[in-house]
Design a protein around this motif. Structure first.
Motif, PDB file in Angstrom:
ATOM      1  N   SER A 385      -4.295   1.563   3.311  1.00 53.58           N
ATOM      2  CA  SER A 385      -3.039   2.140   2.820  1.00 53.58           C
ATOM      3  C   SER A 385      -2.733   3.455   3.508  1.00 53.58           C
ATOM      4  O   SER A 385      -1.565   3.765   3.796  1.00 53.58           O
ATOM      5  CB  SER A 385      -3.120   2.349   1.305  1.00 53.58           C
ATOM      6  N   LEU A 386      -3.764   4.267   3.772  1.00 52.10           N
ATOM      7  CA  LEU A 386      -3.555   5.521   4.504  1.00 52.10           C
ATOM      8  C   LEU A 386      -3.024   5.250   5.906  1.00 52.10           C
ATOM      9  O   LEU A 386      -2.149   5.968   6.413  1.00 52.10           O
ATOM     10  CB  LEU A 386      -4.865   6.302   4.598  1.00 52.10           C
ATOM     11  N   ILE A 387      -3.565   4.209   6.541  1.00 49.31           N
ATOM     12  CA  ILE A 387      -3.099   3.865   7.885  1.00 49.31           C
ATOM     13  C   ILE A 387      -1.654   3.385   7.850  1.00 49.31           C
ATOM     14  O   ILE A 387      -0.853   3.707   8.727  1.00 49.31           O
ATOM     15  CB  ILE A 387      -4.012   2.775   8.488  1.00 49.31           C
ATOM     16  N   GLY A 388      -1.322   2.614   6.811  1.00 47.94           N
ATOM     17  CA  GLY A 388       0.015   2.041   6.701  1.00 47.94           C
ATOM     18  C   GLY A 388       0.062   0.590   7.123  1.00 47.94           C
ATOM     19  O   GLY A 388       1.042   0.128   7.722  1.00 47.94           O
ATOM     20  N   VAL A 389      -1.019  -0.151   6.815  1.00 51.54           N
ATOM     21  CA  VAL A 389      -1.069  -1.575   7.145  1.00 51.54           C
ATOM     22  C   VAL A 389      -0.086  -2.334   6.240  1.00 51.54           C
ATOM     23  O   VAL A 389      -0.007  -2.057   5.041  1.00 51.54           O
ATOM     24  CB  VAL A 389      -2.505  -2.110   6.943  1.00 51.54           C
ATOM     25  N   PRO A 390       0.709  -3.276   6.794  1.00 55.06           N
ATOM     26  CA  PRO A 390       1.650  -4.039   5.964  1.00 55.06           C
ATOM     27  C   PRO A 390       0.955  -4.694   4.780  1.00 55.06           C
ATOM     28  O   PRO A 390      -0.150  -5.226   4.900  1.00 55.06           O
ATOM     29  CB  PRO A 390       2.192  -5.089   6.945  1.00 55.06           C
ATOM     30  N   GLY A 391       1.635  -4.643   3.636  1.00 54.70           N
ATOM     31  CA  GLY A 391       1.068  -5.169   2.403  1.00 54.70           C
ATOM     32  C   GLY A 391       0.409  -4.117   1.540  1.00 54.70           C
ATOM     33  O   GLY A 391      -0.045  -4.419   0.437  1.00 54.70           O
ATOM     34  N   THR A 392       0.393  -2.867   2.020  1.00 54.15           N
ATOM     35  CA  THR A 392      -0.170  -1.760   1.249  1.00 54.15           C
ATOM     36  C   THR A 392       0.914  -0.717   0.983  1.00 54.15           C
ATOM     37  O   THR A 392       1.956  -0.703   1.650  1.00 54.15           O
ATOM     38  CB  THR A 392      -1.335  -1.092   1.993  1.00 54.15           C
ATOM     39  N   VAL A 393       0.664   0.168   0.010  1.00 53.10           N
ATOM     40  CA  VAL A 393       1.691   1.144  -0.364  1.00 53.10           C
ATOM     41  C   VAL A 393       1.999   2.126   0.768  1.00 53.10           C
ATOM     42  O   VAL A 393       3.123   2.614   0.878  1.00 53.10           O
ATOM     43  CB  VAL A 393       1.268   1.923  -1.631  1.00 53.10           C
ATOM     44  N   GLY A 394       1.005   2.414   1.615  1.00 49.69           N
ATOM     45  CA  GLY A 394       1.248   3.346   2.713  1.00 49.69           C
ATOM     46  C   GLY A 394       2.249   2.824   3.723  1.00 49.69           C
ATOM     47  O   GLY A 394       3.015   3.600   4.314  1.00 49.69           O
ATOM     48  N   PHE A 395       2.274   1.517   3.924  1.00 50.64           N
ATOM     49  CA  PHE A 395       3.225   0.921   4.865  1.00 50.64           C
ATOM     50  C   PHE A 395       4.652   1.115   4.400  1.00 50.64           C
ATOM     51  O   PHE A 395       5.548   1.379   5.207  1.00 50.64           O
ATOM     52  CB  PHE A 395       2.923  -0.568   5.023  1.00 50.64           C
ATOM     53  N   VAL A 396       4.876   0.991   3.103  1.00 56.71           N
ATOM     54  CA  VAL A 396       6.231   1.091   2.556  1.00 56.71           C
ATOM     55  C   VAL A 396       6.831   2.450   2.890  1.00 56.71           C
ATOM     56  O   VAL A 396       7.978   2.555   3.359  1.00 56.71           O
ATOM     57  CB  VAL A 396       6.213   0.862   1.030  1.00 56.71           C
ATOM     58  N   THR A 397       6.064   3.512   2.655  1.00 55.98           N
ATOM     59  CA  THR A 397       6.560   4.862   2.933  1.00 55.98           C
ATOM     60  C   THR A 397       6.878   5.046   4.404  1.00 55.98           C
ATOM     61  O   THR A 397       7.949   5.546   4.767  1.00 55.98           O
ATOM     62  CB  THR A 397       5.529   5.909   2.500  1.00 55.98           C
ATOM     63  N   LYS A 398       5.952   4.654   5.261  1.00 57.50           N
ATOM     64  CA  LYS A 398       6.153   4.866   6.697  1.00 57.50           C
ATOM     65  C   LYS A 398       7.327   4.049   7.219  1.00 57.50           C
ATOM     66  O   LYS A 398       8.069   4.499   8.106  1.00 57.50           O
ATOM     67  CB  LYS A 398       4.863   4.527   7.456  1.00 57.50           C
TER      68      LYS A 398
END
Length: 501
Positions: A385-398
């Motif tokens: 999620s920190l990286i921003g992998v699709p399917g995680t909350v971090g991806f949505v923000t980025k």
């Protein structure tokens, strides 16, 4: 009747905290804390449901009408923040049941949980109040209790970290109070709505601009916005696990919320855009993303790595608001929620490692992932999620940040996000490498007999809280409707207020 729900969010912890301090029993203190946290969470959820459509709930303390009296004015934004804070407090309280006896002196159980409740009180109070001086009061309640919570760690370094946080936190609070004083001298009021409605009558006074600079600097220091972040790495890495979890997920987010209120509700947008503040925030946000990610990659200790990662994540939030479009502000507000989940989960994982191995130094944990597969699986989910992998909350923000930046032609933001993400891959891989690649020597676990199977087991309450966080990282990455609609509602309200729509 509904307006009375808002004051209960403050009254419940205010009444229970001194009672909790009287008990030395861990079980009783913990039960009172979980009741307070869960009650606030339920109330926050109900309040958010009532205001998500754009309505407001107003509560006038003591029946005194503003601007003479203190006013609580609840909209979708502060209800959203209250939900984040109380939700994290509830999960952290579950985690605390078996973590606190390990890390806190048994004579301080009641005081520790009382300070935790006061910190919760202060953070929720900041979200609710419509009075700028009352905001300062709650800011100090949360800060003073935070200093106490950090200092209760058994490590001597915790005292040093608490003292450093105390000094810089006091400077930030002093700056904020000076700014409020200047603004009061110009306006004769402390009510945010009253000041904003009459701002044109005194905006040309030099004291107004001076007050604005002091307020922004004070809140910037409290929010650990680069380069005012120096207190954060030590405070988060040396604090007891429960404190690291709660503060990393809430304290800076609430300070950023207060900054948003100042920028969008107190001062007109035209006023601070003329001071080139959006450009300054954009540069600081981009540099913060790259610097924080790079410094995280350099670390050799897990909690300190996660602390520097928070500096980068705060940078993403600042970038979004500096773009001043609906998509960017929506991304910023969403990341207040998303990062709270991610970082709470990661610090819970680090706390479990500390519980079992008595260390979070990465080189001493080589190959330890095989002994605690479920714990490290949850850490990996949050790391993705920190990286921003699709399917995680971090991806949505980025994704929304990139969309907002490209629409404004701000390709420096695109570059900063890409560089920050590359460093995120590097430091998350650093954790994975330490966890899953066997060392040439046997892992030494302090305080556990050689070959003891219990080294592979984490206490149930710790694992439960950890997997609640890990599940949330995945669930809200796949089903984004609730956080997105809440954040979009907030963004529309903030931008509509500032543009007079």
């Amino acid at each position: 009747m509904t307006e009375h729900l808002t004051i209960l969010l403050v009254v419940i912890p205010l009444l229970i905290a001194p009672i909790t301090a009287l008990f030395k029993s861990h079980t009783i203190s913990w039960l009172l804390t979980i009741v307070v946290s869960a009650s606030c969470f339920i109330l926050s959820f109900v309040i958010l449901y009532l205001v998500i459509d754009g309505t407001h709930i107003v509560y006038e303390l003591g029946g005194w009408r503003p601007p003479w009296g203190i006013e609580y004015k609840i909209d979708s934004f502060n209800a959203f923040i209250a939900l984040i804070v109380s939700g994290i407090a509830t999960v952290t309280s579950i985690y605390a049941f078996q973590s606190v006896p390990k890390e806190i002196n048994k004579n301080n159980y009641g005081l520790f949980y009382a300070a935790f409740q006061l910190c919760l009180l202060g953070l929720i109070g900041i979200a609710l109040t419509g009075d700028i001086f009352n905001l300062f009061v709650f800011l100090e309640i949360s800060s003073l209790s935070s200093y106490a919570l950090i200092s209760m760690g058994k490590s001597r370094k915790a005292l040093t970290a608490a003292f450093s946080y105390l000094i810089l936190g006091t400077i930030g609070a002093t700056f904020f109070l000076i700014g409020v004083g200047f603004l009061f001298a110009a306006s004769g009021s402390l009510n945010i709505n009253d000041i904003a409605s009459r701002f044109s009558s005194f905006e040309d006074m030099q004291v107004v601009m001076t007050g604005f600079i002091f307020i922004v600097l004070g809140l910037g220091l409290k929010a650990a916005i680069f380069p005012l972040h120096s207190w954060l790495p030590n405070a988060y890495s040396q604090a007891p696990s429960v404190v690291s979890i709660f503060l990393s997920a809430t304290a800076t987010k609430v300070s950023i919320y207060a900054l948003f209120r100042v920028l969008f509700d107190l001062y007109p947008i035209d006023y601070w855009t003329a001071l080139y503040l959006p450009q300054v925030l954009l540069v600081l946000g981009c540099v913060g993303v790259i610097y924080g990610s790079y410094r995280a990659w350099q670390q050799i200790e897990l909690k300190r790595l996660l602390a520097f990662s928070s500096v980068a994540q705060i940078g993403y939030i600042i970038i979004g608001v500096s773009l001043l479009n609906e998509t960017g502000v929506t991304a910023s507000v969403m990341h207040l929620f998303n990062h709270a989940i991610i970082k709470a989960t990661l610090f819970m994982g680090a706390g479990i490692i500390m519980y079992r191995a008595n260390t979070t130094v990465l080189k001493e944990l080589r190959g330890f992932g095989g002994s605690m597969p479920w714990t490290f699986a949850a850490i990996v989910f949050a790391g993705l999620s920190l990286i921003g992998v699709p399917g995680t909350v971090g991806f949505v923000t980025k994704w929304y940040l990139l969309e907002a930046a490209i629409s404004e032609g701000k390709y420096i933001v695109v570059a900063a996000i890409v560089i920050g993400s590359v460093f995120a891959i590097a430091y998350v891989w650093k954790i994975v490498e330490a966890m899953y690649f066997n060392s040439k020597r046997k892992v030494v676990v302090s305080g556990v007999r050689s070959g003891d199977i219990n080294v592979a087991k984490a206490p149930f309450s710790l694992s439960l809280a950890l997997w609640i966080g890990a599940f949330a990282c995945l669930y809200f990455g796949l089903y984004t409707d609730i956080p997105f609609e809440s954040a979009q509602s907030v963004a529309k309200a903030l931008l509509a207020t500032t543009t007079g729509q």
